[in-house]
Write an enzyme that holds these catalytic residues in place. Structure first.
Site, mmCIF file in Angstrom:
data_model
loop_
_atom_site.group_PDB
_atom_site.id
_atom_site.type_symbol
_atom_site.label_atom_id
_atom_site.label_comp_id
_atom_site.label_asym_id
_atom_site.label_seq_id
_atom_site.Cartn_x
_atom_site.Cartn_y
_atom_site.Cartn_z
ATOM 1 N N ASN A 258 6.278 15.671 57.092
ATOM 2 C CA ASN A 258 7.717 15.651 57.375
ATOM 3 C C ASN A 258 8.413 16.902 56.874
ATOM 4 O O ASN A 258 9.310 17.440 57.524
ATOM 5 C CB ASN A 258 8.349 14.395 56.751
ATOM 6 C CG ASN A 258 7.971 13.144 57.518
ATOM 7 O OD1 ASN A 258 8.488 12.899 58.593
ATOM 8 N ND2 ASN A 258 7.029 12.381 56.978
ATOM 9 N N LYS B 5 11.461 7.762 52.021
ATOM 10 C CA LYS B 5 11.147 9.111 51.508
ATOM 11 C C LYS B 5 10.744 10.058 52.637
ATOM 12 O O LYS B 5 10.848 11.278 52.503
ATOM 13 C CB LYS B 5 10.089 9.053 50.399
ATOM 14 C CG LYS B 5 8.707 8.555 50.817
ATOM 15 C CD LYS B 5 7.819 9.617 51.410
ATOM 16 C CE LYS B 5 6.596 9.015 52.063
ATOM 17 N NZ LYS B 5 5.830 9.958 52.864
HETATM 18 P P1 13P Z 1 3.793 12.813 55.395
HETATM 19 O O1 13P Z 1 3.686 11.795 56.504
HETATM 20 O O2 13P Z 1 5.123 13.496 55.333
HETATM 21 O O3 13P Z 1 2.652 13.784 55.447
HETATM 22 O O4 13P Z 1 3.655 12.044 54.019
HETATM 23 C C1 13P Z 1 2.443 11.514 53.687
HETATM 24 C C2 13P Z 1 2.628 10.516 52.603
HETATM 25 O O5 13P Z 1 3.132 9.447 52.852
HETATM 26 C C3 13P Z 1 2.199 10.920 51.252
HETATM 27 O O6 13P Z 1 2.261 9.856 50.357
#
Ligand code: 13P
Ligand code: NAD
Length: 353
Positions: free
Chosen positions: A279, A212
């Site tokens: 991300n 994801k």
């Molecule tokens: P990010 O690393 O994109 O901030 O995602 C955090 C995450 O895994 C939320 O469950």
């Protein structure tokens, strides 16, 4: 009755937020856990002070989780072996590119009576193929390792805003009575603001959490290009499909399909990450500026890691090596946009069913 000593390996944004949860439970449940929790901090200077001294004096990780007060029974420790040696339960939580070298620093410690939970999101791709990270931990440290993964933006969890998570800790056949089990693991992580769904699907939870991050980069690209919510939803839909396919293709028969569609570790994590994760921020900035991803990561994240950058590369390496690029058009298109100058206007055609 045995009381379990808990050690936390990692103190970034999520590392510190999870350490807070664990320390709160160790304080409240002296019949299950030792009160004091050590957290390994990779030492660095912040405003002329050691980060460990700052955390231990002010109970705040000013660099990676500012403005959140940490429990007094959580201690920052720069020597990883002092955290790991004697810990019955290791909570491992760092950017996944450092997992191998960090495990090597614990080499030789006797973990024969210990267990671990991996909170990392990523995969390990090498010439031998793809490995899940809890397997890396098990092999390198010689202990049983489960997985915690869910829709868990760290800054929200740390501020005690309600979230759910998925924990998969299936017991291996060689397990002894009296060792940590999934009830104990739930006691360690459950908080009124952090609800735990117990699962036995380590594979599904791991793959969803890793992949994801790449989908969220893609969601950021369409957002940064000025496209609307419908476009972002299309990326998320196709992304979920490719996450499920990745499980089927590379780990056949090992993931439960419902994990992807009904668990916090599955679709819920995809949604929250595409809404407000790091991300998505990096993808958005790439679409707006065209700067290399690593430069954007440095400029925007103050030492934190957007794991989709490395995972996107690892996924492409695997798809190329196995000649499966055509089966994962979204993951391929995201890679080509950020590394091969593909214009984002080509995305809809590339992922058309
Ligand atoms: P990010 O690393 O994109 O901030 O995602 C955090 C995450 O895994 C939320 O469950
Ligand atoms: P982070 O992104 O905040 O990274 C910073 C950490 O990396 C610091 O502790 C730093 O000391 C450490 N680090 C830097 N260089 C290192 C090196 N060479 N060796 C070892 N450590 C080094 O980390 P995080 O947010 O705690 O993420 C840990 C894992 O948890 C990741 O896989 C991430 O995907 C996952 N996760 C993050 C969140 C979140 O919201 N932050 C939520 C759920 C899951």
């Amino acid at each position: 009755n045995k009381r379990f000593r808990v050690g936390v390996i990692g103190s970034g944004n999520w590392g510190t937020a999870v350490a807070k949860i664990v320390a709160e439970n160790c304080l409240e449940k002296p019949y299950l856990f030792h009160r004091d929790v050590k957290m390994w901090v990779r030492e660095e200077e912040v405003s002329d002070m050691k980060l460990t001294d700052i955390i231990n004096s002010y109970h705040e990780n000013v660099k990676y989780l500012p403005e959140v007060t940490l429990p007094f029974n959580l201690f920052a420790e720069p020597d990883i072996r002092k955290v790991a040696d004697g810990a019955d339960l290791l909570v491992i939580n760092l950017p996944h590119q450092f997992l191998g070298s960090v495990c090597d620093q614990m080499k030789g410690i006797d973990f024969s009576k210990s267990s671990a939970i991996s909170c990392l999101k990523g995969i390990n791709v090498s010439a031998d193929g793809v490995e899940l990270l809890h397997d890396v931990v098990e092999k390198k440290l010689g202990l049983h390792c489960g997985v915690l993964s869910g829709a868990n933006i760290a800054s929200e969890v740390a501020r005690e805003r309600w979230s759910e998570t998925t924990i998969a800790f299936p017991l291996p056949s060689w397990y002894q009575q009296g060792d940590a089990d999934d009830n104990l693991i739930k006691e360690l992580f459950y908080r009124p603001y952090f609800h735990v769904q117990v699962s036995d699907d380590v594979c599904g939870a791991s793959i969803s959490g890793a992949l994801k991050n790449v989908v969220a980069l893609g969601a950021g690209l369409v957002e940064g290009a000025g496209w609307g919510d419908n476009a972002k939803a299309a990326v998320m839909r196709r992304g979920l499909l490719e996450v499920i396919m990745f499980g089927n293709v590379f780990f056949p028969g090992k993931c439960r399909p419902e994990t992807f569609t009904t668990e916090s570790a599955g679709v819920a994590d995809l949604i929250t990450s595409c809404a407000g994760g790091r991300n998505v921020k990096v993808g958005r900035a790439f679409a707006r500026t065209g700067k290399p991803l690593e430069v954007i990561e440095k400029e925007l994240l103050n030492g934190q890691s957007a794991q989709g950058i490395i995972t996107g590369r690892e996924v492409m390496e695997l798809l190329t090596a196995t000649k499966k690029e055509d089966e994962f058009p979204l993951l391929g298109a995201i890679y080509d946009i950020v590394h091969n100058k593909l214009h984002i206007s080509n995305l809809p055609e590339r992922i058309a069913d």
